[in-house]
Write an enzyme that holds these catalytic residues in place. Structure first.
Site, PDB file in Angstrom:
ATOM      1  N   ASP A 291      -3.438  -5.951   0.537  1.00 64.39           N
ATOM      2  CA  ASP A 291      -4.879  -6.176   0.498  1.00 64.39           C
ATOM      3  C   ASP A 291      -5.521  -4.908  -0.089  1.00 64.39           C
ATOM      4  O   ASP A 291      -4.854  -3.913  -0.378  1.00 64.39           O
ATOM      5  CB  ASP A 291      -5.433  -6.533   1.890  1.00 64.39           C
ATOM      6  CG  ASP A 291      -6.759  -7.308   1.780  1.00 64.39           C
ATOM      7  OD1 ASP A 291      -7.390  -7.281   0.699  1.00 64.39           O
ATOM      8  OD2 ASP A 291      -7.173  -7.936   2.764  1.00 64.39           O
TER       9      ASP A 291
HETATM   10  C1  NOJ Z   1     -10.299  -7.902   0.890  1.00 62.93           C
HETATM   11  C2  NOJ Z   1     -10.080  -9.185   1.608  1.00 62.93           C
HETATM   12  O1  NOJ Z   1      -9.501  -8.941   2.876  1.00 62.93           O
HETATM   13  C3  NOJ Z   1      -9.200 -10.172   0.867  1.00 62.93           C
HETATM   14  O2  NOJ Z   1      -9.235 -11.395   1.522  1.00 62.93           O
HETATM   15  C4  NOJ Z   1      -9.633 -10.298  -0.559  1.00 62.93           C
HETATM   16  O3  NOJ Z   1      -8.832 -11.229  -1.228  1.00 62.93           O
HETATM   17  C5  NOJ Z   1      -9.574  -8.940  -1.209  1.00 62.93           C
HETATM   18  N1  NOJ Z   1     -10.486  -8.043  -0.532  1.00 62.93           N
HETATM   19  C6  NOJ Z   1      -9.929  -8.979  -2.689  1.00 62.93           C
HETATM   20  O4  NOJ Z   1     -11.261  -9.236  -2.866  1.00 62.93           O
END
Ligand code: NOJ
Length: 743
Positions: A291
């Site tokens: 993430d």
């Molecule tokens: C953080 C989030 O937790 C995740 O779900 C998302 O896909 C990413 N950012 C990218 O935007």
């Protein structure tokens, strides 16, 4: 001209015109006829360490515009930009792609990713609302439509579906998933993967899916986002893992690790889950992305000592691609040289990423036709689908005295509450490139469905924060003499989603006070809820005759709600998550285990509160309709089966009203005795049916080992003994039969 040049080049590449003249000299990786694994292996063999690490790097473009950052073209030319997130639209994507494909040594294309969660430009109801449809085929169609739009702006990868089970409504991200149940969540996970990817995600109009967040992120302690989790092996296997397994079985191309610490190991370095469960046990062949900066965050977690340690721990655990932080790229070479990072681990990760790029077809089709966007976004069919999806996600929570549906010929309708007139709040917190301007508000929807003679009066009353006395008074005077007062309350779109946890589940601001004052007018009040999580609705339930849960219903949401309010449609959704009476009951979910001292109203020493009932306000699976249904003839056969056998369940459901409508038949099981305790009820089948007035239908369900089994400490098994089966219209379903599983 530029565009023309790009497509000519693309065509030339596709037909091998730029490859060496004789077939014998064509490198395997450039041969579209070769298998993706062979092409990836051949390409990997030609790469430097920096190029391999470059393929594992994902960088963030500019979310607002879809543009890339200044340094990206150079990185692409150097073969050091494997993927981006948020870069999109043909001009941006094609220009950057050109650097990677035509101006880098090996010509490896960039993989363009974006959070396409519940629509790209045409926005469908938020995932929790889609879950309330209890109609995976519809969620699949919505995902397919989203993929088509996203593909048209150059994207090939979405960070969806989010399949985290969540049982704590304080956690704002509960809105992004399917709710509290592993079975419903698994059906939706698989449906969404199929919707995004189709049979072959290389096809035009399809995206690679990404099941996230692996694993246990939804169990954040105290409902506070990013918080640590402590989850028993039984809960992991039986509750949190199943939707991920369903995503793997449906062919999900990628997984994303989570931000949370799970039982002492942050998910982004959780080798036992990534290498062990996901790849080892489940045979997942795709790649895993971290993430956003979660590799770097291993230091803050207290797992990694420094940047290099973080890179080594994440990569060695099997996290193939690093999102946004740049530790693999920056620290990888030194870690390799020092023997702290194994070259074999780097190669394995690079290979997985490359193979997926080949499978995605982007070597053959690296560019997007700039003309596609205009033809694909917001088409009439997609808008119709958005309307249908919004209609099906509505949950009627209360309808005393059949106040709903309303008469479209009413003389005066008062519409109160800023949420009734707020385009952005229809879309939700992950609305991709959805534009508020495209959205229909509730106020507009109502004006569109009432008779020409009906006077529709609007007053903003209050929103989600403070409101002035003047605003509240204006709302009450606007409502004077109305045949009906429709009040929109709930949350703004940004009150749920990422980094939007709440300690209170109360209606925010002065909404409750507004409702109290409107009730005092003596006119009938209908409450429409726009929200991304279960809220405390005890006062509403006791005081407001009609309550309709609309969630954040998307681009056509306001029209859908109006159609339902005025009887052009009949709500039939069911709650995919328990609504508590108060936040103090959290976590509260239907599939809990029994206790040795079950809740009793009369026994003090039973599992209960001294200041509240233990039961939820609205149970999981609950939802009313303008129609009435009965269930009868619940049968199971045979009366006994072997552990590997299957039982067939049938039940009759009948529409006993004068109005056509939808009912969701829900089947729950219980295994009341065994080597470990299991929940009081477990959802194991459901079907949403539309029935004409008086129509009856026999529904059939199969209970196989997949439904009957449980992950015990010793492994998955169906244990001999009695199994109970309940079928009905919610998790409180009344009909019951049982059968035996023989040893
Ligand atoms: C953080 C989030 O937790 C995740 O779900 C998302 O896909 C990413 N950012 C990218 O935007």
């Amino acid at each position: 001209m530029k565009n023309l040049k790009i497509s000519v080049l693309a065509a030339a590449l596709a037909f091998g015109a730029l490859a060496p003249a004789t077939g014998a000299e064509l490198p395997v990786y450039k041969d579209p006829a070769a298998a993706p694994a062979a092409r990836a292996a051949d390409l990997l063999g030609r790469m430097t360490t920096e190029e391999k690490l470059g393929q594992l790097q994902q960088l963030d473009g500019l979310w607002d515009t879809g543009a890339y950052r200044e340094e990206f073209p150079k990185l692409a030319r150097e073969g050091r930009l494997g993927s981006t997130l948020n870069v999109r639209t043909a001009p941006h994507a094609n220009a950057l792609q050109k650097e990677a494909v035509e101006n880098s040594r090996l010509g490896v294309p960039v993989l363009f990713a974006f959070d396409v969660i519940h629509g790209y430009r045409t926005i469908f109801p938020v995932p929790l609302a889609e879950s309330a449809q209890w109609d995976p085929a519809l969620a699949e169609r919505a995902a397919a439509a989203a993929a088509e739009e996203a593909y048209a702006v150059g994207l090939k990868w979405t960070f969806a579906p989010m399949v985290d089970i969540a049982r704590d409504p304080r956690w704002g991200r509960i809105v992004e998933g399917s709710g509290e149940d592993a079975y419903l969540g698994s059906k939706l996970a698989a449906a969404r993967v199929r919707g995004f990817q189709g049979a072959d995600f290389a096809a035009p109009g399809r995206l690679m899916a990404c099941a996230k967040h692996w694993a246990g992120y939804g169990a954040a302690e105290a409902g506070r986002d990013y918080n640590s989790t402590d989850i028993s092996p039984s809960a992991l296997r039986n509750v949190y893992f199943p939707p991920f397994k369903a995503a793997v079985d449906a062919g999900a191309a990628t997984f994303m690790t989570a931000f949370n610490d799970l039982n002492g190991v942050p998910s982004t370095a959780h080798k036992a889950n990534i290498a062990g469960v996901l790849r080892g046990e489940w045979g997942f062949k795709g790649f895993v992305v971290s993430d956003y900066t979660s590799v770097k965050e291993l230091i803050a977690h207290g797992l990694a000592a420094d940047d290099e340690d973080a890179a080594v721990k994440a990569l060695s655990a099997g996290v193939d691609m690093e999102m946004v932080s740049t530790l693999y790229r920056d620290k990888g070479p030194a870690a390799l040289a020092a023997g702290r990072l194994r070259a074999a681990d780097l190669d394995a990760s690079a290979l997985r990423v490359l193979e997926m790029k080949f499978r995605a077809g982007i070597f053959e089709h690296p560019y997007i036709d700039p003309a596609l966007e205009a033809k694909t976004l917001l088409t009439p069919e997609k808008l119709r689908l958005a309307l249908d999806a919004a209609l099906k996600s509505l949950v009627l929570l209360k309808n005393e005295g059949a106040l709903l549906p309303l008469d479209p010929g009413s003389r005066k309708v008062a519409v109160i509450g800023k949420l009734a007139d707020s385009r952005e709040d229809m879309l939700g917190s992950w609305a991709a490139d959805g534009k508020p301007a495209d959205a229909v508000t509730l106020l507009e929807g109502i004006k569109a469905v009432v008779s020409p003679g009906t006077r529709v009066v609007y007053s903003s009353g209050c929103y989600t924060g403070d409101a002035s006395e003047k605003e509240l008074k204006a709302a009450v005077s606007a409502a004077a003499g109305a045949d009906v007062i429709i009040v929109a309350v709930g949350e703004s779109a940004l009150m749920s989603g990422e980094a939007a946890s709440r300690v209170s589940l109360a209606l925010p601001g002065r909404q409750r006070e507004l409702l109290e004052r409107l009730k005092k007018t003596g006119r009938p009040v209908v409450a429409v809820l726009f929200n991304g999580r279960p809220l405390e609705l005890g006062w509403l339930d006791a005081n407001i005759p009609a309550i309709l849960e609309a969630w954040q219903p998307g681009t056509r949401g306001g029209l859908a709600v109006a159609q339902a309010l005025f009887g052009l449609a009949n709500p039939g959704g069911k709650l995919p998550v328990t609504f508590p009476r108060s936040v103090g009951q959290v976590p509260i979910y239907y599939a809990h285990r029994a206790t040795g001292r079950p809740t009793s109203l009369t026994e003090k020493y039973s599992s209960r509160y001294i200041d509240s009932s233990s039961t939820p306000l609205y149970p999981f699976g609950y939802g009313l309709s303008y129609s009435s249904f009965t269930f009868s003839n619940l049968l199971v056969s045979p009366a006994s089966i072997k552990p590997d056998g299957k039982a067939l369940v049938s039940v009759d459901v009948k529409n006993v009203s004068a109005r056509a409508g939808d009912e969701v038949a829900q089947l729950y099981i219980r295994d009341p005795a065994g080597s470990e305790t299991r929940p009081l009820r477990e959802l194991k089948g459901f079907e949403r049916v539309t029935l004409a007035p008086g129509e009856s239908r026999t529904l059939r369900f199969e209970l196989t080992p997949a439904e009957l089994g449980w992950h015990y400490a010793g492994g998955f098994a169906v244990e001999p003994g009695t199994f109970k089966v309940y079928v009905g219209s919610s998790s409180a379903a009344g009909l019951e039969v049982s059968f035996e599983v023989l040893p």
